[in-house]
Design a protein around this motif. Structure first.
Motif, short mmCIF file in Angstrom:
data_model
loop_
_atom_site.label_atom_id
_atom_site.label_comp_id
_atom_site.label_asym_id
_atom_site.label_seq_id
_atom_site.Cartn_x
_atom_site.Cartn_y
_atom_site.Cartn_z
N ASP A 138 0.79 -1.24 0.00
CA ASP A 138 0.00 0.00 0.00
C ASP A 138 0.81 1.28 0.00
O ASP A 138 0.27 2.35 0.26
N GLY A 139 2.12 1.18 -0.32
CA GLY A 139 2.90 2.42 -0.36
C GLY A 139 3.26 2.97 1.01
O GLY A 139 3.76 4.08 1.14
N GLY A 140 2.99 2.20 2.04
CA GLY A 140 3.35 2.61 3.40
C GLY A 140 4.83 2.39 3.68
O GLY A 140 5.59 1.90 2.83
N THR A 141 5.23 2.74 4.89
CA THR A 141 6.62 2.59 5.31
C THR A 141 6.69 1.52 6.40
O THR A 141 6.16 1.72 7.49
N ASN A 142 7.31 0.41 6.11
CA ASN A 142 7.37 -0.66 7.12
C ASN A 142 8.55 -0.50 8.06
O ASN A 142 8.45 -0.83 9.24
N LEU A 143 9.68 -0.04 7.53
CA LEU A 143 10.83 0.24 8.41
C LEU A 143 11.42 1.58 8.01
O LEU A 143 11.55 1.88 6.81
N LEU A 144 11.77 2.36 9.02
CA LEU A 144 12.43 3.64 8.79
C LEU A 144 13.59 3.71 9.76
O LEU A 144 13.40 3.49 10.97
N ALA A 145 14.77 3.95 9.24
CA ALA A 145 15.94 4.10 10.13
C ALA A 145 16.64 5.39 9.77
O ALA A 145 16.66 5.80 8.62
N VAL A 155 6.28 11.18 8.47
CA VAL A 155 4.99 11.46 7.80
C VAL A 155 4.26 10.16 7.51
O VAL A 155 3.84 9.90 6.39
N TYR A 156 4.12 9.32 8.56
CA TYR A 156 3.35 8.08 8.38
C TYR A 156 1.93 8.45 8.00
O TYR A 156 1.40 9.47 8.43
N GLY A 157 1.33 7.61 7.18
CA GLY A 157 0.00 7.87 6.64
C GLY A 157 -0.02 7.37 5.21
O GLY A 157 0.90 6.67 4.79
N PRO A 158 -1.05 7.72 4.44
CA PRO A 158 -1.13 7.25 3.06
C PRO A 158 0.12 7.59 2.24
O PRO A 158 0.64 8.70 2.36
N ALA A 159 0.59 6.62 1.46
CA ALA A 159 1.75 6.82 0.57
C ALA A 159 2.97 7.34 1.34
O ALA A 159 3.75 8.14 0.81
#
Ligand code: GTP
Ligand code: 3PG
Length: 233
Positions: A138-145, A155-159
């Protein structure tokens, strides 16, 4: 525990409001039990990662706080009213203040996550300022480092994957996109149930005890809800 290393930051909203999009499959008690088991499994995984400085959970759930005590993780109180982005920003700020070198933001809805994925994420950070892993669906972010201090607002949320890429680039940071196969699939919707293949033991035992039909291999049709009794019932 070492403050100078890379820390995992796990945002965790109240279990009683988690996993809403599985509402067609699980009743309220089932969703809360599943969310709790998934966080429990994740904290066990993170505690086994000897290359992490430590783990910080950010949220307001008293049971989550109890899980932190059990797994040796830290807990930062933050109201769910302020949302996921605020929780991540505040957690990252707290870690930076303590001298942590980097933050790995790890949501609790990645049932296939493995130590190798965390190692690959860290390796991505070794050559870049920021590392991002997209959600496969869905274009989300599963991991951010990111190295700390975090130089852009989450900016978690859509896309959010594309928006995180843009925010990091706009702030002048190099961005790696490491291959983390166990982090591609998050569990949001009924069609994500195959993501439960390889889930941790606590998640599996909750499903086996209360909702065996949800275990991959015997997936129920989305239209037939599985009601899960509370632990007391
Ligand atoms: N602290 C905090 N964590 C959050 C908040 N919203 C989501 N999270 C966490 O962020 C991660 C991704 O959560 P979501 O996919 O948005 O929520 P979910 O409970 O898995 O599913 P839904 O209820 O269907 O949206 C999980 O670890 C959540 O517990 C929030 O407002 N505060
Ligand atoms: O940006 C995101 O990826 C979402 O806000 C959080 O993830 P979700 O896809 O699990 O809701």
């Amino acid at each position: 525990m070492s403050w100078s290393g890379a820390w995992a930051l796990v945002p965790a909203k109240r279990f009683t409001t988690a996993k809403q999009r599985l509402g067609g499959l699980l009743d309220a008690a089932g969703r809360a039990t599943l969310a709790c088991a998934m966080l429990d499994d994740l904290l066990a995984l993170l505690a086994a990662d000897t290359d992490l400085g430590g783990t910080l959970v950010v949220g307001e759930d008293p049971q989550a706080r109890g899980l932190c005590r059990r797994h040796g993780a830290f807990f930062l109180a933050a109201s769910d009213k302020d949302g996921l982005n605020d929780a991540v920003a505040r957690g990252a700020q707290a870690l930076a203040r303590r001298g942590a070198a980097a933050v790995l933001v790890v949501p609790s809805d990645l049932p296939g996550l493995r130590l190798a994925d965390l190692a690959a994420l860290r390796a991505g950070l070794a050559g870049s300022d920021v590392a991002l892993v997209p959600a496969e669906r869905d274009g989300g972010t599963n991991l951010l480092a990111s190295r700390l201090p975090l130089g852009f607002a989450p900016v978690y949320g859509p896309a959010s994957f594309a928006r995180h890429q843009a925010a990091a680039a706009a702030a002048g940071f190099s961005v790696a996109e490491p291959d983390c196969p166990g982090a591609r699939a998050d569990l949001d919707r009924p069609e994500d149930l195959p993501a439960l293949i390889g889930c941790g033991p606590r998640t599996r035992s909750v499903l086996a005890r209360f909702a065996p039909g949800l275990l991959p291999g015997s997936l129920p049709p989305v239209a037939s809800p599985v009601l899960i009794p509370t632990a007391a019932g």
